[in-house]
Scaffold this active site. Structure first.
Site, mmCIF file in Angstrom:
data_model
loop_
_atom_site.group_PDB
_atom_site.id
_atom_site.type_symbol
_atom_site.label_atom_id
_atom_site.label_comp_id
_atom_site.label_asym_id
_atom_site.label_seq_id
_atom_site.Cartn_x
_atom_site.Cartn_y
_atom_site.Cartn_z
ATOM 1 N N ASP A 118 0.855 -1.193 0.000
ATOM 2 C CA ASP A 118 0.000 0.000 0.000
ATOM 3 C C ASP A 118 0.888 1.238 0.000
ATOM 4 O O ASP A 118 1.749 1.381 0.869
ATOM 5 C CB ASP A 118 -0.890 -0.007 1.241
ATOM 6 C CG ASP A 118 -2.016 1.025 1.175
ATOM 7 O OD1 ASP A 118 -1.781 2.123 0.631
ATOM 8 O OD2 ASP A 118 -3.104 0.728 1.683
ATOM 9 N N LYS A 122 -0.451 9.908 1.423
ATOM 10 C CA LYS A 122 -0.494 11.125 2.231
ATOM 11 C C LYS A 122 0.699 11.181 3.181
ATOM 12 O O LYS A 122 1.071 10.186 3.795
ATOM 13 C CB LYS A 122 -1.801 11.189 3.025
ATOM 14 C CG LYS A 122 -3.041 11.331 2.151
ATOM 15 C CD LYS A 122 -4.295 11.447 2.997
ATOM 16 C CE LYS A 122 -5.530 11.605 2.113
ATOM 17 N NZ LYS A 122 -6.777 11.707 2.917
ATOM 18 N N THR A 191 3.158 -11.175 -9.199
ATOM 19 C CA THR A 191 2.026 -11.198 -8.281
ATOM 20 C C THR A 191 0.757 -10.965 -9.098
ATOM 21 O O THR A 191 0.808 -10.629 -10.283
ATOM 22 C CB THR A 191 2.141 -10.086 -7.219
ATOM 23 O OG1 THR A 191 1.851 -8.826 -7.832
ATOM 24 C CG2 THR A 191 3.533 -10.041 -6.598
ATOM 25 N N GLU A 194 0.736 -7.394 -10.203
ATOM 26 C CA GLU A 194 1.729 -7.171 -11.253
ATOM 27 C C GLU A 194 1.183 -7.567 -12.623
ATOM 28 O O GLU A 194 1.371 -6.851 -13.610
ATOM 29 C CB GLU A 194 2.982 -7.971 -10.925
ATOM 30 C CG GLU A 194 4.165 -7.690 -11.837
ATOM 31 C CD GLU A 194 5.427 -8.366 -11.341
ATOM 32 O OE1 GLU A 194 6.451 -8.268 -12.037
ATOM 33 O OE2 GLU A 194 5.393 -8.982 -10.250
#
Length: 214
Positions: A118, A122, A191, A194
């Site tokens: 992830d 921010k 993955t 991917e």
């Protein structure tokens, strides 16, 4: 990303303690006993649905792999794959990757993989990024001196951040790919993310870095 709830997932997990643990603290320093052979241990932090870790275990029977995932609805997919394959060199751990020192002893891990983590874009969420310095410290604490970290992402911002974070931490960047799928690298195992992103023409970024051996 939130995954659809799988009915009976926790029951399946509870029924197969030979492959998956919800608390691995009792095996801290003793992970080799979970495998049929004593071999180098590689861990993937954030294994998702497990395509990478399962295929790595199949491709490299001389390495013991541990897939670490926090989401029950993701790790159940890995467990289902493992119940089909019955790979002797694959174990699963349903825990938070921030707490790895509770489950692994110093020097117990030979290599760490981070795949499509992830990005937490921010600034206020920087500490949640898996390449933030506190996570790097955790990986180093459980790894052998000179161990490697391999990282892949489709997010350029996270990749640039990670290059900087690892360098500032004192790690040595041994290899960097800015467009993995258009490079000469032949050992890549993809993955699920991917496959999805690369099919759309999105560059895949990859790096290999080494912890200080001292």
């Amino acid at each position: 990303m939130r995954l659809r709830n799988k009915p009976g997932a926790m029951e399946t997990i509870n029924n197969h303690p030979e492959y998956i643990l919800k608390d691995g603290s009792e095996y801290k320093g003793k992970w080799q006993t979970r495998f049929s052979k004593e071999q180098p241990i590689h861990i993937e932090v954030g294994s998702g649905k497990g395509q990478f870790i399962v295929n790595m275990a199949k491709a490299h029977p001389d390495i013991n792999y541990i897939g670490i995932e926090l989401q029950t609805n993701a790790i159940i997919s890995i467990l289902e794959k493992q119940l089909e394959e019955r790979l002797p060199n694959l174990q699963l751990l349903l825990v938070n990757g921030a707490d790895l020192t509770e489950y692994f002893a110093s020097g117990e891990v030979d290599q760490v993989y981070l795949n499509f983590s992830d990005p937490w874009p921010k600034t206020k969420h920087e500490k949640r990024r898996l390449t933030f310095k506190t996570f790097l410290k955790t990986y180093e604490d459980i790894s052998k001196p000179g161990a490697q970290l391999h990282f892949k992402t489709d997010n350029l911002g996270l990749f640039e951040y990670s290059l900087s974070s690892l360098s500032k931490y004192g790690m040595t960047l041994t290899q960097v790919w800015l467009d993995l799928h258009h490079s000469s690298y032949e050992e890549n195992i993809m993955t699920e993310y991917e496959e999805k992103f690369s099919a759309k023409g999105q560059p895949i970024y990859r790096l290999e870095a080494q912890f200080n051996s001292n």
